[in-house]
Design a protein around this motif. Structure first.
Motif, short mmCIF file in Angstrom:
data_model
loop_
_atom_site.label_atom_id
_atom_site.label_comp_id
_atom_site.label_asym_id
_atom_site.label_seq_id
_atom_site.Cartn_x
_atom_site.Cartn_y
_atom_site.Cartn_z
N VAL A 85 -0.42 6.63 7.79
CA VAL A 85 0.30 7.74 7.15
C VAL A 85 -0.13 7.81 5.69
N CYS A 86 -0.67 8.96 5.28
CA CYS A 86 -1.34 9.05 3.97
C CYS A 86 -0.69 10.06 3.03
N HIS A 87 0.32 10.79 3.50
CA HIS A 87 0.90 11.84 2.66
C HIS A 87 2.33 12.10 3.10
N VAL A 88 3.22 12.33 2.13
CA VAL A 88 4.59 12.74 2.42
C VAL A 88 4.95 13.91 1.50
N ALA A 89 5.69 14.86 2.06
CA ALA A 89 6.18 16.01 1.29
C ALA A 89 7.64 16.23 1.65
N SER B 270 0.79 -1.24 0.00
CA SER B 270 0.00 0.00 0.00
C SER B 270 0.82 1.29 0.00
N PRO B 271 1.64 1.52 -1.06
CA PRO B 271 2.35 2.80 -1.18
C PRO B 271 1.38 3.86 -1.72
N SER B 272 0.56 4.42 -0.83
CA SER B 272 -0.58 5.21 -1.27
C SER B 272 -0.22 6.62 -1.73
N TRP B 273 0.92 7.16 -1.28
CA TRP B 273 1.34 8.50 -1.71
C TRP B 273 2.84 8.47 -1.97
#
Length: 369
Positions: free
Chosen positions: A91-95, A44-47
């Motif tokens: 965890v759903c977002h990385v920047a 599940s690499p969602s982002w």
């Protein structure tokens, strides 16, 4: 050839993706894109997020509460660069920071905002993981509780708690996205507490600068930093786009808001991503529910928006979309498809569906650099 890394949901999150996938098309993705399979075996690499100078991609492993780095080893191949690093629940977002020295992970499940260090080769540094400090303690100048591991604390309290009826269910903090602002600070959304938080990065982690409270029940989800410096925030629950600006003292505040589309149905439509055209003249949000793409025109110096078009997204449950070379890519989480839409070169309006293709539970596009 145009290529995109494709994030997706795996079996643990009721999806069929095996890892980070690859989409490829012609030089401009003007006619068609094809799914070429998974290039990593990743749950599940969602982002996904790209390092600003290195051939390294970072993935939010949503079902595993972790973030992992991958280095590009060929034209269309990736391999793990170190082990996954713990972030937080869902965890759903990385920047990634503009200098590439750390990333910020947003955790939907526990509301945490997490700073993770990055070394000179792009590896995540496990010892440089800093959960954002307890916001109540930060605001009041109180010491952190010592019952949790060093640097780990709970999310903020609900700013609307005292205004709710006693029969209302307790709300939960849900961090959802982060954006780097032009002055070096960082904005994050809390969908559960209707907050946009402004942080100052430091050597030891993130320090809360201040908060912008949105109307109760709006659900701020994702953001776009406009070339003018304005911050546009789409809300999942109220189907609006809020525009924020910084005053002379550096404090951010709401300057305008607009419904994403005059016919958006609150409670039926749930906006997902917010994307902009390269020149910043147009913004686009996807309405999950009606499965449409709403287009908004940027007015003035970026301080207001005007909805002007609505089009079929070509997929079911459009979780993510991306404007690329005058086209729009849309990821259909529930239809297991991606769609390619034409955009009017002059008006910015979505013109229609050019191409559709199967892809396993797609959740995010990232251009292969």
């Amino acid at each position: 050839m145009t290529r995109f890394w494709l994030g997706g949901y795996g079996a643990a999150m009721d999806g069929s993706a095996d890892g980070i996938g690859l989409l490829s098309g012609d030089e401009t993705a003007a006619t068609a894109l094809s799914y070429r399979g998974a290039v990593t075996q990743t749950p599940s690499p969602s982002w996904l997020a790209q390092h600003p100078t290195l051939d390294v991609v970072y993935a939010a492993l949503e079902g595993d509460a972790a973030v992992q780095a991958f280095v590009r080893t060929g034209e269309s191949t990736l391999r793990p660069l170190g082990e996954p690093v713990e972030a937080g629940d869902s965890v759903c977002h990385v920047a990634v920071s503009p200098r590439g020295d750390f990333l910020v992970a947003s955790c939907y499940g526990d509301g945490r905002v997490v700073r993770i260090g990055i070394d000179s080769e792009g590896r995540l540094i496990p010892d440089a993981v800093n959960k954002a400090a307890d916001l109540r303690a930060a605001l009041l100048g109180e010491p952190l509780e010592t019952s949790a591991p060093a640097g780990v604390a709970a999310a903020a309290s609900d700013p609307w708690a005292t205004s709710r009826a006693s029969s209302d269910a307790e709300r939960v903090s849900h961090a959802h996205a982060a954006a780097f602002l032009r002055d070096g600070r960082i904005a994050t959304t809390d969908l559960g507490f209707d907050l946009v938080r402004i942080w100052r990065p430091g050597a030891s982690g993130l320090a809360l600068d201040h908060e912008v409270v949105l109307p109760q029940g709006t659900g701020p989800r994702h953001m776009v930093v406009h070339p003018s410096g304005h911050l546009h925030v789409v809300t999942e629950y109220s189907c609006e786009v809020f525009t924020l600006a910084a005053g002379r003292d550096g404090t951010w505040a709401i300057v305008s808001s607009v419904l994403s589309s005059p016919i958006a149905e609150v409670g039926t439509d749930f906006p997902a991503e917010l994307a902009r055209s390269r020149d910043g003249q147009f913004l686009y949000t996807a309405l999950r529910g009606s499965n449409t793409i709403a287009a908004l025109r940027v007015r003035g110096a970026g301080e207001s928006l005007e909805p002007f078009a609505l089009a079929d997204s070509g997929v079911d449950w459009p979780r993510h979309h991306l404007v690329h070379e005058g086209k729009m890519l849309v990821a259909g989480q529930r239809s297991d498809t991606i769609a390619l839409l034409d955009l009017d070169e002059r008006t910015g309006a979505p013109l229609g569906i050019r191409h559709q293709a199967p892809a396993p539970t797609p959740t995010h596009f990232l251009p292969v650099r």
